[in-house]
Design an enzyme around this catalytic site. Sequence first.
Site, short mmCIF file in Angstrom:
data_model
loop_
_atom_site.label_atom_id
_atom_site.label_comp_id
_atom_site.label_asym_id
_atom_site.label_seq_id
_atom_site.Cartn_x
_atom_site.Cartn_y
_atom_site.Cartn_z
N CYS A 106 -55.14 4.83 -32.24
CA CYS A 106 -53.76 5.31 -32.33
C CYS A 106 -52.80 4.16 -32.66
CB CYS A 106 -53.38 6.05 -31.04
SG CYS A 106 -51.94 7.13 -31.26
N HIS A 209 -57.66 10.19 -30.47
CA HIS A 209 -58.02 9.58 -29.18
C HIS A 209 -59.44 9.96 -28.78
CE1 HIS A 209 -54.23 7.68 -27.86
NE2 HIS A 209 -53.69 8.56 -28.69
N GLU A 211 -61.37 8.54 -26.78
CA GLU A 211 -61.63 8.32 -25.34
C GLU A 211 -61.37 9.59 -24.52
OE1 GLU A 211 -58.98 7.38 -26.88
OE2 GLU A 211 -57.22 7.68 -25.59
#
Length: 236
Positions: A106, A209, A211
């Site tokens: 990001c 994202h 994660e």
Amino acid sequence: MRPVIGLPVCQQDGKQQFVTQTYLNAVTDSGGLPLLLPLLPDQISSDTYLKLCDGFLFCGGGDITPLLFGQEPLTSRGTTDLAMDRFHLDLMTQALESQKPILAICRGMQVMNVALGGSLFQDLSLRPLSSLSHMQPSLLRSDPSHTITLQKHSMLSDILGDTAYVNSFHHQCIDRPGRNLRVTAQASDGVIEAIEQNRHPFAIGVQWHPECLYHSQPSMKKLFTGLVNASAGIVP
Ligand code: MN
């Protein structure tokens, strides 16, 4: 021994500096040892951080100060932090030169782009083309929001295939890619969603994202295992 993955702190509020827990989990779950790297005065730290870490994960966060990519401010959306920007850009520049593995997420991807001389659209509304909504309204950050198409024969397409579903929490995007950066994924509106640096063993930036996605989309975990393995000297 686990490879040491340096995570520069992504935000500060005057009393605290922090990295969101999900990034730590992603590194730990992938066999790495996350090491938080604080912002210290006068950039005294980058040389030491570079020696301490086998690889780097640059996380999400605020906007980059437009002056740092040669623009006047054009929008009041988002927040900026000049000291944090300089810290990240300095460490990113040194990490890229060192050829140590980097995964940039990001804001981190935008830092990679600006560190290599690229520019950003300060807000998606400033693009000449119409854009999707890239700030998803879902309750869960693990919900996918839009599709991406990946460039063949890229590190990312080796990891994710031809297309993928990603989440989306950004109001800015890359305009002009920086030096030696290849665009390796785009959304259906043309927004750049991933970059890789040519002639670097592992330097990948993604606008989404992963994660928050790897529990529901196991292929996303390969981004982190790829980073950790490359940091251990294992060639993908
Ligand atoms: Mn997006």
